[in-house]
Motif scaffolding. Sequence first.
Motif, PDB file in Angstrom:
ATOM      1  N   ILE A 192      17.706  39.068 -33.838  1.00 34.32           N
ATOM      2  CA  ILE A 192      17.468  40.489 -33.562  1.00 34.32           C
ATOM      3  C   ILE A 192      17.136  40.692 -32.086  1.00 34.32           C
ATOM      4  CG2 ILE A 192      15.967  42.464 -34.053  1.00 34.32           C
ATOM      5  CD1 ILE A 192      15.793  41.353 -36.954  1.00 34.32           C
ATOM      6  N   ARG A 193      16.328  39.815 -31.530  1.00 37.18           N
ATOM      7  CA  ARG A 193      15.981  39.929 -30.103  1.00 37.18           C
ATOM      8  C   ARG A 193      17.235  39.881 -29.240  1.00 37.18           C
ATOM      9  NH1 ARG A 193      15.665  36.439 -26.292  1.00 37.18           N
ATOM     10  NH2 ARG A 193      15.612  34.569 -27.597  1.00 37.18           N
ATOM     11  N   ARG A 194      18.119  38.960 -29.551  1.00 35.11           N
ATOM     12  CA  ARG A 194      19.368  38.841 -28.779  1.00 35.11           C
ATOM     13  C   ARG A 194      20.280  40.041 -28.998  1.00 35.11           C
ATOM     14  NH1 ARG A 194      20.881  32.459 -29.703  1.00 35.11           N
ATOM     15  NH2 ARG A 194      19.416  31.617 -28.185  1.00 35.11           N
ATOM     16  N   GLN A 195      20.346  40.529 -30.220  1.00 34.53           N
ATOM     17  CA  GLN A 195      21.209  41.674 -30.527  1.00 34.53           C
ATOM     18  C   GLN A 195      20.828  42.902 -29.721  1.00 34.53           C
ATOM     19  OE1 GLN A 195      20.913  42.225 -34.728  1.00 34.53           O
ATOM     20  NE2 GLN A 195      22.085  40.386 -35.198  1.00 34.53           N
ATOM     21  N   ILE A 196      19.553  43.081 -29.509  1.00 33.67           N
ATOM     22  CA  ILE A 196      19.126  44.272 -28.760  1.00 33.67           C
ATOM     23  C   ILE A 196      18.988  43.993 -27.268  1.00 33.67           C
ATOM     24  CG2 ILE A 196      18.035  45.307 -30.783  1.00 33.67           C
ATOM     25  CD1 ILE A 196      15.315  44.516 -29.624  1.00 33.67           C
ATOM     26  N   GLY A 197      19.329  42.775 -26.867  1.00 38.31           N
ATOM     27  CA  GLY A 197      19.322  42.440 -25.444  1.00 38.31           C
ATOM     28  C   GLY A 197      17.938  42.279 -24.844  1.00 38.31           C
ATOM     29  N   ILE A 209      23.306  52.594 -36.959  1.00 39.37           N
ATOM     30  CA  ILE A 209      24.290  51.664 -36.407  1.00 39.37           C
ATOM     31  C   ILE A 209      23.631  50.340 -36.065  1.00 39.37           C
ATOM     32  CG2 ILE A 209      25.834  51.252 -34.450  1.00 39.37           C
ATOM     33  CD1 ILE A 209      26.340  54.345 -34.508  1.00 39.37           C
ATOM     34  N   GLU A 210      22.484  50.379 -35.428  1.00 33.95           N
ATOM     35  CA  GLU A 210      21.790  49.136 -35.069  1.00 33.95           C
ATOM     36  C   GLU A 210      21.394  48.357 -36.316  1.00 33.95           C
ATOM     37  OE1 GLU A 210      21.615  47.745 -32.064  1.00 33.95           O
ATOM     38  OE2 GLU A 210      22.847  49.454 -31.520  1.00 33.95           O
ATOM     39  N   ARG A 211      20.953  49.061 -37.346  1.00 31.32           N
ATOM     40  CA  ARG A 211      20.577  48.385 -38.585  1.00 31.32           C
ATOM     41  C   ARG A 211      21.780  47.729 -39.233  1.00 31.32           C
ATOM     42  NH1 ARG A 211      18.067  50.486 -44.095  1.00 31.32           N
ATOM     43  NH2 ARG A 211      17.503  48.439 -44.880  1.00 31.32           N
ATOM     44  N   MET A 212      22.907  48.431 -39.235  1.00 33.06           N
ATOM     45  CA  MET A 212      24.114  47.860 -39.802  1.00 33.06           C
ATOM     46  C   MET A 212      24.570  46.640 -38.997  1.00 33.06           C
ATOM     47  SD  MET A 212      26.286  51.170 -41.067  1.00 33.06           S
ATOM     48  CE  MET A 212      27.582  50.205 -41.817  1.00 33.06           C
ATOM     49  N   LYS A 213      24.491  46.730 -37.676  1.00 31.19           N
ATOM     50  CA  LYS A 213      24.859  45.587 -36.833  1.00 31.19           C
ATOM     51  C   LYS A 213      23.967  44.397 -37.153  1.00 31.19           C
ATOM     52  CE  LYS A 213      26.501  47.983 -32.704  1.00 31.19           C
ATOM     53  NZ  LYS A 213      26.176  48.253 -31.286  1.00 31.19           N
ATOM     54  N   ALA A 214      22.682  44.663 -37.272  1.00 29.95           N
ATOM     55  CA  ALA A 214      21.735  43.569 -37.552  1.00 29.95           C
ATOM     56  C   ALA A 214      22.001  42.951 -38.919  1.00 29.95           C
ATOM     57  CB  ALA A 214      20.296  44.095 -37.483  1.00 29.95           C
ATOM     58  N   LEU A 215      22.394  43.766 -39.876  1.00 32.23           N
ATOM     59  CA  LEU A 215      22.637  43.266 -41.214  1.00 32.23           C
ATOM     60  C   LEU A 215      23.903  42.430 -41.308  1.00 32.23           C
ATOM     61  CD1 LEU A 215      21.688  46.367 -43.351  1.00 32.23           C
ATOM     62  CD2 LEU A 215      20.495  44.185 -43.296  1.00 32.23           C
ATOM     63  N   VAL A 216      24.917  42.791 -40.552  1.00 33.15           N
ATOM     64  CA  VAL A 216      26.190  42.091 -40.697  1.00 33.15           C
ATOM     65  C   VAL A 216      26.441  41.033 -39.637  1.00 33.15           C
ATOM     66  CG1 VAL A 216      27.269  43.999 -41.919  1.00 33.15           C
ATOM     67  CG2 VAL A 216      27.495  43.865 -39.439  1.00 33.15           C
ATOM     68  N   SER A 217      25.648  40.997 -38.585  1.00 37.07           N
ATOM     69  CA  SER A 217      25.910  40.034 -37.518  1.00 37.07           C
ATOM     70  C   SER A 217      25.492  38.636 -37.935  1.00 37.07           C
ATOM     71  CB  SER A 217      25.170  40.434 -36.248  1.00 37.07           C
ATOM     72  OG  SER A 217      23.796  40.215 -36.421  1.00 37.07           O
ATOM     73  N   LYS A 218      26.188  37.706 -37.389  1.00 36.36           N
ATOM     74  CA  LYS A 218      25.871  36.298 -37.634  1.00 36.36           C
ATOM     75  C   LYS A 218      25.952  35.581 -36.292  1.00 36.36           C
ATOM     76  CE  LYS A 218      27.665  36.053 -42.276  1.00 36.36           C
ATOM     77  NZ  LYS A 218      28.528  35.331 -43.201  1.00 36.36           N
ATOM     78  N   ASP A 219      24.820  35.118 -35.810  1.00 35.62           N
ATOM     79  CA  ASP A 219      24.797  34.355 -34.541  1.00 35.62           C
ATOM     80  C   ASP A 219      24.877  32.897 -34.832  1.00 35.62           C
ATOM     81  OD1 ASP A 219      22.708  36.341 -32.342  1.00 35.62           O
ATOM     82  OD2 ASP A 219      24.707  36.623 -33.106  1.00 35.62           O
TER      83      ASP A 219
END
Length: 107
Positions: free
Chosen positions: A9-14, A97-107
């Motif tokens: 999550i930290r990386r996703q939000i920069g 949108i941010e919540r959806m990104k966080a839910l579907v992203s895979k790092d």
Amino acid sequence: MVDNQIRNIRRQIGMTQEKLAALTGVSTGYLSQAERGIIENIPAYRLSDLAEALGTTVEDLTRPDEEKEQSAVDMIREILRMPRAANEVIVLGGEDIERMKALVSKD
């Protein structure tokens, strides 16, 4: 589990570790150890501070990836089932949108 979520999550939000550490009152060393899973039992108050600084919830930090993936699928299905006119556009807010990104992203 929590370690990956904090880092992802930290990386996703920069956000940098330094910024998150400053916002939560922990050292960057503590945060680094938490993100690498060295600190396994993060106190509830600390998880709350981290979640708030990351713009998410404690539940999102502690929910297993499998549940997050299912939650994302359920959210998308719900959006697609919403009744709308043929020319209506679905508008999602930034938080959605941010919540959806966080839910579907895979790092």
